[in-house]
Write an enzyme that holds these catalytic residues in place. Structure first.
Site, mmCIF file in Angstrom:
data_model
loop_
_atom_site.group_PDB
_atom_site.id
_atom_site.type_symbol
_atom_site.label_atom_id
_atom_site.label_comp_id
_atom_site.label_asym_id
_atom_site.label_seq_id
_atom_site.Cartn_x
_atom_site.Cartn_y
_atom_site.Cartn_z
ATOM 1 N N HIS A 50 -0.673 6.207 6.524
ATOM 2 C CA HIS A 50 -0.253 5.912 5.159
ATOM 3 C C HIS A 50 0.153 7.212 4.458
ATOM 4 C CE1 HIS A 50 -1.859 1.891 5.667
ATOM 5 N NE2 HIS A 50 -1.366 1.563 4.485
ATOM 6 N N SER B 244 0.803 -1.228 0.000
ATOM 7 C CA SER B 244 0.000 0.000 0.000
ATOM 8 C C SER B 244 0.834 1.275 0.000
ATOM 9 C CB SER B 244 -0.938 0.014 1.214
ATOM 10 O OG SER B 244 -0.205 -0.117 2.416
#
Length: 337
Positions: A318, A74
């Site tokens: 993230h 990711s």
């Protein structure tokens, strides 16, 4: 700096819930301080006119012209960063993730670039299909051919269970906060005690085990694409060197000592990736140095990594678009030598 108060169990639970939400579908993770243009974003790494009086520099080795294949999890894919592109949708690939920006900077034609990264990927998903909540991603290594000339690999954090560790640290702090509220003893670093008590460093063992899998993946990349230049991309800094800088963002819902513990474990993860890359004849791309000062506890206009309470529409813990730009600049600099 905003004044902080003792965290309540509800506040700690809120932090844990957000971390778990980010982990449920997007598990992934995851130098020096010299001026390399990273603070100026991706554009800072593009060539420009040399300053007056600058000494001539040797002509660098021409960068590869493709085909280029991007492999990874990711942190490579860029979940929830608009625009989301490609199939399956469950991989969460962004059209402005670092592979896409790199391909654009190298002026690669669409047929010369393939991004097969996928959120949640482990090294095992390089060689086998990966199920997502919106279809299956074919084995990433299948995109490689003898004609491939450039490969980037950003993986290993999920094998080490790094995001689960972040979540567990939040849980441990919640339990400790409850103890504190009812008058029990509170540990200085409950997460460190959870993973490294009794003389056994569980996370170190996980990182070492992941290292063997990364080494195998690099061998397979070389077998499939023997002429490719391979770059192993490290994970950007999640936390600042001084945990106290996180108080305005995280409050005291995570112990300062545990923030230091998490930073230490990320350093071990990146150290393993560097070692395995060099042993395989690949190039390790450090993103910790360029991302210094851009961690999740930096201001909204500076951070590359979103905190547990992210900007609207983005993924907690993230990279955001700025982070993908920063990593792209670091990779482009390495590719251009």
């Amino acid at each position: 700096m905003p004044r902080t108060t003792r965290p309540t169990a509800a506040a700690a639970a809120g932090l844990t819930a957000l971390l778990l939400a980010g982990l449920a579908t997007l598990t992934g993770c995851s130098g020096g301080g010299a001026d390399d243009g990273s603070d100026r974003g991706f554009a800072g790494a593009l060539p420009g006119r040399a300053p007056a009086g600058a000494s001539p520099t040797p002509t660098p080795t021409p960068p590869p012209t493709g085909p280029y294949v991007a492999l990874g999890d990711s942190y490579t894919a860029g979940p929830k960063i608009a625009p989301q592109v490609g199939e399956p949708g469950g991989c969460g690939r962004s059209g402005v993730n670092y592979p896409s920006l790199l391909a654009k900077a190298l002026a690669l034609a669409p047929g010369q670039f393939q991004d097969v990264s996928c959120s949640g990927a482990r090294t095992g998903d390089l060689g086998a299909a990966q199920k997502t909540d919106d279809g299956a991603n074919p084995a990433q290594l299948e995109a490689l051919t003898p004609a491939t000339r450039l490969v980037t690999l950003g993986i290993g954090g999920n094998d080490a269970g790094f995001m689960q560790v972040v979540t567990e640290c939040a849980k441990d702090t919640l339990v400790d906060a409850v103890k504190d509220l009812v008058g029990g003893d509170r540990a200085a670093a409950p997460c460190r005690e959870h993973y490294a008590s009794g003389g056994t460093d569980e996370l170190r063992a996980r990182v070492d085990a992941a290292g063997g899998k990364v080494a195998e993946a690099l061998q397979e990349i070389r077998r499939r694409s023997p002429q490719a230049r391979v770059y192993v991309v490290g994970y950007p800094a999640l936390l600042p060197a001084d945990p106290a800088a996180c108080v305005p963002v995280l409050g005291t819902t995570v112990a300062a000592a545990d923030l230091g513990f998490l930073a230490e474990k990320e350093q071990q993860l990146n150290g393993m990736l560097r070692q395995r890359a060099e042993a395989a004849g690949a190039v390790f791309v450090d993103t910790t140095g360029p991302s210094a000062g851009h961690d999740m506890c930096a201001g909204e206009d500076a951070r590359w990594i979103e905190p547990p309470f992210p900007a609207r529409g983005l993924t907690p813990v993230h990279p955001n678009a700025r982070g993908e730009e920063g990593v792209a600049a670091a990779v482009l600099k390495a590719v251009r030598g």
